[in-house]
Design a protein around this motif. Structure first.
Motif, PDB file in Angstrom:
ATOM      1  N   ARG A 181       1.021 -10.934   2.352  1.00 39.69           N
ATOM      2  CA  ARG A 181       0.351 -10.288   3.483  1.00 39.69           C
ATOM      3  C   ARG A 181      -0.955  -9.699   2.967  1.00 39.69           C
ATOM      4  O   ARG A 181      -1.089  -9.400   1.783  1.00 39.69           O
ATOM      5  N   GLU A 182      -1.919  -9.510   3.832  1.00 41.17           N
ATOM      6  CA  GLU A 182      -3.162  -8.862   3.428  1.00 41.17           C
ATOM      7  C   GLU A 182      -2.896  -7.382   3.141  1.00 41.17           C
ATOM      8  O   GLU A 182      -2.255  -6.686   3.939  1.00 41.17           O
ATOM      9  N   PHE A 183      -3.386  -6.895   2.009  1.00 36.86           N
ATOM     10  CA  PHE A 183      -3.198  -5.490   1.654  1.00 36.86           C
ATOM     11  C   PHE A 183      -4.263  -5.073   0.660  1.00 36.86           C
ATOM     12  O   PHE A 183      -4.957  -5.914   0.068  1.00 36.86           O
ATOM     13  N   ILE A 184      -4.411  -3.773   0.464  1.00 36.09           N
ATOM     14  CA  ILE A 184      -5.283  -3.250  -0.586  1.00 36.09           C
ATOM     15  C   ILE A 184      -4.615  -2.044  -1.237  1.00 36.09           C
ATOM     16  O   ILE A 184      -3.706  -1.428  -0.661  1.00 36.09           O
ATOM     17  N   ALA A 198      -2.268  17.233  -4.077  1.00 33.05           N
ATOM     18  CA  ALA A 198      -2.408  18.584  -4.636  1.00 33.05           C
ATOM     19  C   ALA A 198      -2.198  18.614  -6.144  1.00 33.05           C
ATOM     20  O   ALA A 198      -2.803  19.425  -6.850  1.00 33.05           O
ATOM     21  N   VAL A 199      -1.363  17.725  -6.650  1.00 33.52           N
ATOM     22  CA  VAL A 199      -1.052  17.715  -8.087  1.00 33.52           C
ATOM     23  C   VAL A 199      -1.937  16.732  -8.852  1.00 33.52           C
ATOM     24  O   VAL A 199      -2.534  17.064  -9.879  1.00 33.52           O
ATOM     25  N   LEU A 200      -2.031  15.500  -8.343  1.00 29.57           N
ATOM     26  CA  LEU A 200      -2.729  14.429  -9.060  1.00 29.57           C
ATOM     27  C   LEU A 200      -4.225  14.376  -8.783  1.00 29.57           C
ATOM     28  O   LEU A 200      -4.965  13.722  -9.498  1.00 29.57           O
ATOM     29  N   GLY A 201      -4.665  15.081  -7.742  1.00 28.55           N
ATOM     30  CA  GLY A 201      -6.058  14.944  -7.311  1.00 28.55           C
ATOM     31  C   GLY A 201      -6.180  13.776  -6.349  1.00 28.55           C
ATOM     32  O   GLY A 201      -6.540  13.929  -5.190  1.00 28.55           O
ATOM     33  N   LYS A 202      -5.831  12.572  -6.832  1.00 25.64           N
ATOM     34  CA  LYS A 202      -5.752  11.374  -5.995  1.00 25.64           C
ATOM     35  C   LYS A 202      -4.442  10.671  -6.303  1.00 25.64           C
ATOM     36  O   LYS A 202      -4.062  10.525  -7.474  1.00 25.64           O
ATOM     37  N   LYS A 203      -3.745  10.232  -5.280  1.00 26.11           N
ATOM     38  CA  LYS A 203      -2.532   9.454  -5.506  1.00 26.11           C
ATOM     39  C   LYS A 203      -2.747   8.016  -5.055  1.00 26.11           C
ATOM     40  O   LYS A 203      -3.470   7.754  -4.083  1.00 26.11           O
ATOM     41  N   VAL A 204      -2.155   7.095  -5.774  1.00 24.62           N
ATOM     42  CA  VAL A 204      -2.290   5.673  -5.467  1.00 24.62           C
ATOM     43  C   VAL A 204      -1.435   5.335  -4.251  1.00 24.62           C
ATOM     44  O   VAL A 204      -0.254   5.698  -4.194  1.00 24.62           O
ATOM     45  N   ILE A 205      -2.044   4.635  -3.289  1.00 18.36           N
ATOM     46  CA  ILE A 205      -1.293   4.217  -2.102  1.00 18.36           C
ATOM     47  C   ILE A 205      -1.513   2.726  -1.843  1.00 18.36           C
ATOM     48  O   ILE A 205      -2.523   2.151  -2.248  1.00 18.36           O
ATOM     49  N   LEU A 206      -0.541   2.136  -1.205  1.00 16.39           N
ATOM     50  CA  LEU A 206      -0.597   0.733  -0.809  1.00 16.39           C
ATOM     51  C   LEU A 206      -0.799   0.671   0.697  1.00 16.39           C
ATOM     52  O   LEU A 206      -0.020   1.265   1.448  1.00 16.39           O
ATOM     53  N   ILE A 207      -1.852  -0.018   1.139  1.00 21.61           N
ATOM     54  CA  ILE A 207      -2.133  -0.159   2.570  1.00 21.61           C
ATOM     55  C   ILE A 207      -1.939  -1.619   2.955  1.00 21.61           C
ATOM     56  O   ILE A 207      -2.590  -2.510   2.392  1.00 21.61           O
ATOM     57  N   GLY A 240      -0.704  -5.179   9.344  1.00 22.91           N
ATOM     58  CA  GLY A 240       0.331  -5.779  10.192  1.00 22.91           C
ATOM     59  C   GLY A 240       1.574  -4.917  10.342  1.00 22.91           C
ATOM     60  O   GLY A 240       1.580  -3.721  10.034  1.00 22.91           O
ATOM     61  N   ASP A 241       2.646  -5.546  10.805  1.00 24.19           N
ATOM     62  CA  ASP A 241       3.891  -4.837  11.087  1.00 24.19           C
ATOM     63  C   ASP A 241       4.563  -4.336   9.818  1.00 24.19           C
ATOM     64  O   ASP A 241       4.338  -4.858   8.717  1.00 24.19           O
ATOM     65  N   VAL A 242       5.412  -3.342   9.985  1.00 21.39           N
ATOM     66  CA  VAL A 242       6.161  -2.766   8.863  1.00 21.39           C
ATOM     67  C   VAL A 242       7.089  -3.818   8.255  1.00 21.39           C
ATOM     68  O   VAL A 242       7.756  -4.586   8.967  1.00 21.39           O
ATOM     69  N   ILE A 243       7.117  -3.859   6.918  1.00 20.03           N
ATOM     70  CA  ILE A 243       8.043  -4.727   6.182  1.00 20.03           C
ATOM     71  C   ILE A 243       9.154  -3.827   5.644  1.00 20.03           C
ATOM     72  O   ILE A 243       8.952  -3.096   4.667  1.00 20.03           O
ATOM     73  N   PRO A 244      10.336  -3.820   6.282  1.00 18.71           N
ATOM     74  CA  PRO A 244      11.391  -2.852   5.945  1.00 18.71           C
ATOM     75  C   PRO A 244      11.779  -2.832   4.468  1.00 18.71           C
ATOM     76  O   PRO A 244      12.036  -1.773   3.897  1.00 18.71           O
ATOM     77  N   GLU A 245      11.815  -4.020   3.844  1.00 22.33           N
ATOM     78  CA  GLU A 245      12.297  -4.098   2.466  1.00 22.33           C
ATOM     79  C   GLU A 245      11.201  -3.852   1.425  1.00 22.33           C
ATOM     80  O   GLU A 245      11.476  -3.795   0.225  1.00 22.33           O
ATOM     81  N   ILE A 253       3.351   3.908   0.999  1.00 23.24           N
ATOM     82  CA  ILE A 253       2.947   2.668   1.677  1.00 23.24           C
ATOM     83  C   ILE A 253       2.530   3.003   3.098  1.00 23.24           C
ATOM     84  O   ILE A 253       3.273   3.665   3.831  1.00 23.24           O
ATOM     85  N   ILE A 254       1.345   2.561   3.475  1.00 24.64           N
ATOM     86  CA  ILE A 254       0.797   2.808   4.814  1.00 24.64           C
ATOM     87  C   ILE A 254       0.508   1.462   5.478  1.00 24.64           C
ATOM     88  O   ILE A 254       0.053   0.517   4.824  1.00 24.64           O
ATOM     89  N   TYR A 255       0.766   1.390   6.776  1.00 27.33           N
ATOM     90  CA  TYR A 255       0.512   0.157   7.534  1.00 27.33           C
ATOM     91  C   TYR A 255      -0.629   0.387   8.523  1.00 27.33           C
ATOM     92  O   TYR A 255      -0.716   1.447   9.147  1.00 27.33           O
ATOM     93  N   VAL A 256      -1.509  -0.607   8.644  1.00 26.91           N
ATOM     94  CA  VAL A 256      -2.593  -0.559   9.631  1.00 26.91           C
ATOM     95  C   VAL A 256      -2.522  -1.833  10.474  1.00 26.91           C
ATOM     96  O   VAL A 256      -2.061  -2.880   9.988  1.00 26.91           O
ATOM     97  N   ASN A 257      -2.954  -1.734  11.712  1.00 35.38           N
ATOM     98  CA  ASN A 257      -2.920  -2.913  12.588  1.00 35.38           C
ATOM     99  C   ASN A 257      -3.797  -4.033  12.048  1.00 35.38           C
ATOM    100  O   ASN A 257      -3.393  -5.191  11.985  1.00 35.38           O
TER     101      ASN A 257
END
Length: 333
Positions: free
Chosen positions: A266-269, A276-285, A288-293, A313-317
């Motif tokens: 799937r397309e992601f970045i 508050a602790v790390l300054g910046k935390k790594v996230i996966l965006i 499309g729809d949520v992938i439950p697994e 993990i964050i999902y965007v349309n």
């Protein structure tokens, strides 16, 4: 599809121009053959606001000549133009065809460029998405350069089994398309980019690549972090403007993405959020729809470094993209 046979004189007035993509090709040819010494083109806008850049025709000609020598093109070879001629990739396919007297077949740019043709071509250029959607017919092309975005590891694994010579390209509008190529097909794909002839490189104090092609009067200073293998080779690490500083550890999003592309179809970045602790935390965006697994899959995945594992993990349309299809990272939030 229509043919531009540059092995003989071209009559622009006889070319089809019913559709916008055809008009764009003809517009470029008119600009190329006029008395001006320059061509105006636009950057993609993936790392900032798109801007016009003025390129000299002599520099574009030399760039095309160097690519042809590297790929051993010959007069009368067949080529396929399947990228928009509004941007540098499409423009340079036209220039290479003019310089090397190629027979250039032009089709409307799409995600499925080979869908309606079984013709064989000596040479073409595509984006990774176009290659992915053309794998069944890609061996109809002898030599293929791929650019516009990093090739996903999932696609790289498929290219190893092809007879086509596939090259990942490195370059930008400012350098008049690519200045280096990396063969990624066959049993022994390269791990580093190889410079085209007459090109010099160095790294600055930031570790970013500085490029001096023979056809440009000024050195191009990039924001691309690289490691030099030799004075003719380098490995790309990522963009310095994308680096995430998480708890004092530098994370390269592009490096993490390359790892995750083996498990996420799937397309992601990879991006970051304030923490508050790390300054910046790594996230996966993910688009499309949520992938439950997916949360469990990512948590069990073995990263090169434990610090690279996304905390959320964050999902965007839908991602916002440039006209050439690149995701605009700074417009996610």
């Amino acid at each position: 599809m229509f043919l531009l046979d540059f092995s003989k004189p071209i009559n622009i007035l006889e070319l089809p121009q019913e559709k916008e993509w055809q008009k764009n090709i003809i517009s470029f040819l008119k600009d190329w053959y006029n008395n001006s010494e320059t061509i105006v083109t636009q950057t993609s806008g993936s790392t900032g606001i798109p801007k016009d850049i003025v390129l000299t025709k002599s520099a574009m000609t030399e760039s095309a000549s160097l690519t042809g020598k590297y790929l051993n093109l010959s007069s009368g070879d067949t080529a396929l133009l399947c990228m928009p001629s509004l941007y540098i990739a499409g423009k340079m396919m036209l220039v290479r065809s003019i310089v090397w007297n190629l027979k250039l077949y032009c089709i409307e740019p799409s995600s499925y460029p080979l869908k309606n043709t079984d013709k064989k071509f000596t040479f073409s250029a595509m984006t990774p998405m176009q290659v992915e959607k053309s794998l069944e017919k890609i061996e109809n092309i002898d030599k293929l350069i791929v650019g516009g975005a990093q090739i996903p590891s999932s696609l790289l694994s498929k290219l190893k089994f092809l007879n086509t010579d596939v090259y990942e390209s490195f370059g930008m509008t400012e350098t008049i398309s690519h200045i280096a190529l990396k063969k990624v097909s066959g049993n022994s794909p390269c791990t580093s980019f190889q410079l085209l002839p007459n090109t010099k490189i160095r790294v600055d104090r930031r570790g970013c690549l500085c490029i001096q092609p023979s056809f440009l009067s000024e050195e191009i200073i990039t924001n691309d972090l690289v490691s030099l293998v030799s004075d003719r080779e380098f490995e790309w690490q990522g963009r310095i403007d994308n680096i995430i500083n998480s708890g004092g550890i530098k994370i390269f999003p592009e490096k993490v993405e390359k790892q995750l592309k083996s498990i996420i179809n799937r397309e992601f970045i990879i991006s970051s959020r304030e923490d508050a602790v790390l300054g910046k935390k790594v996230i996966l965006i993910v688009e499309g729809d949520v992938i439950p697994e997916l949360k469990e899959i990512v948590s069990q995945f073995t990263f090169d470094s434990k610090y690279e594992k996304p905390k959320e993990i964050i999902y965007v349309n839908q991602f916002e993209r440039t006209k050439t299809g690149k995701i605009i990272r700074n417009k996610i939030f």
